[in-house]
Scaffold this active site. Sequence first.
Site, PDB file in Angstrom:
ATOM      1  N   SER A  24     -65.321  -8.768 -86.684  1.00 31.39           N
ATOM      2  CA  SER A  24     -65.067  -7.749 -86.763  1.00 31.39           C
ATOM      3  C   SER A  24     -64.899  -7.041 -85.187  1.00 31.39           C
ATOM      4  O   SER A  24     -64.024  -7.578 -84.675  1.00 31.39           O
ATOM      5  CB  SER A  24     -66.410  -6.845 -87.414  1.00 31.39           C
ATOM      6  OG  SER A  24     -65.917  -5.578 -87.788  1.00 31.39           O
TER       7      SER A  24
ATOM      8  N   GLU B 214     -57.857 -10.226 -90.421  1.00 30.91           N
ATOM      9  CA  GLU B 214     -58.652  -9.756 -91.927  1.00 30.91           C
ATOM     10  C   GLU B 214     -58.996  -8.355 -91.328  1.00 30.91           C
ATOM     11  O   GLU B 214     -58.725  -8.007 -90.146  1.00 30.91           O
ATOM     12  CB  GLU B 214     -59.920 -10.427 -91.891  1.00 30.91           C
ATOM     13  CG  GLU B 214     -60.914 -10.431 -91.006  1.00 30.91           C
ATOM     14  CD  GLU B 214     -61.498  -9.140 -90.901  1.00 30.91           C
ATOM     15  OE1 GLU B 214     -61.957  -8.666 -91.795  1.00 30.91           O
ATOM     16  OE2 GLU B 214     -62.214  -8.932 -89.723  1.00 30.91           O
TER      17      GLU B 214
ATOM     18  N   HIS C   3     -64.549  -9.547 -93.818  1.00 32.01           N
ATOM     19  CA  HIS C   3     -65.565  -8.732 -94.371  1.00 32.01           C
ATOM     20  C   HIS C   3     -65.860  -8.829 -95.558  1.00 32.01           C
ATOM     21  O   HIS C   3     -64.770  -9.022 -96.463  1.00 32.01           O
ATOM     22  CB  HIS C   3     -65.327  -7.089 -93.945  1.00 32.01           C
ATOM     23  CG  HIS C   3     -65.145  -6.620 -92.340  1.00 32.01           C
ATOM     24  ND1 HIS C   3     -64.408  -6.754 -91.777  1.00 32.01           N
ATOM     25  CD2 HIS C   3     -66.258  -5.924 -91.985  1.00 32.01           C
ATOM     26  CE1 HIS C   3     -64.575  -6.400 -90.405  1.00 32.01           C
ATOM     27  NE2 HIS C   3     -65.856  -5.790 -90.784  1.00 32.01           N
TER      28      HIS C   3
END
Length: 300
Positions: A112, A202, A272
């Site tokens: 992330s 992602e 995630h």
Amino acid sequence: MPAKILPPPLKPGDLLRVIAPSGALREFEAFERSIGIWRSHGYQLKISPQIDDKWGYLAGKDEKRRQQLAAAWQDPDCRGILCTRGGFGSTRILEDWSWSNSALPKWLIGFSDITALLWSLYTEGVSGVHGPVLTTLGDEPDWSIERLFDLVEGRPITPLKGCGWGGGVVSGTLLVGNLTVATHLLGTPILPHLDGVILALEDVTEAPYRIDRMLTQWRLSGALSKVCGIALGGFTRCEAPPTISSFSVEEVLRDRLGDLGIPVVSDLPFGHDSPNAALLVGVEVTLDGDAGILAIAHPH
């Protein structure tokens, strides 16, 4: 392309340091569960005393978070750095930052917002792990947890299977990260060279038009013309409100990436929302756009 230095394999008994370089810690129960998983595998964990500091949405002021990273990176007894969570903030501490002053490369593990740290470290030639942080590891399935430990302890890891869009087979250097964070590295010194890269992306909770806007920026910047393949993980909770006319996120990805003339594989199990299969930044991989397989060479 920078040289690829893999830190030495971890082994039970090694000291790992826990830092919060990005957003403020909120998920304390999940954090404790993840700490327990690392300890149950035999690792010593040294948790930063500032781990639960808050400064707005950040885990403390920039200099304090930068000091946490520096203390862990420069600690000669430390073999790896575990990041607490993502959120936002790691790019702020990369101002006036240098990865020097560590005689021994060590593992950096996160995803992330940690994308910025992983990519910055990769520009110095050191591989890190795009994998669960200490607020998500406890929610991973058993196979994903074991994959993370296999990877950092030097054991082979299995290929990932997704949906192949065609384009044949290509080998290249894996650069994996969060689309939103990576997009905001375009035009900065943190962005690695992309020639010969298999780009793995992602994201989460981004409306389809925002995914479109980011991928269009990648197209207009010329960055996508350099990569040799694209691997897509989860794009979860990226639906438009039901009252608004919209493409689906799948339609956006096909529209923006399907005409590049390179192998593309989607729906790979990383990102995630579990499973978030651990991957190495900066190692040679093979992407099979026909069979839908991302295979990582044995790193050690």
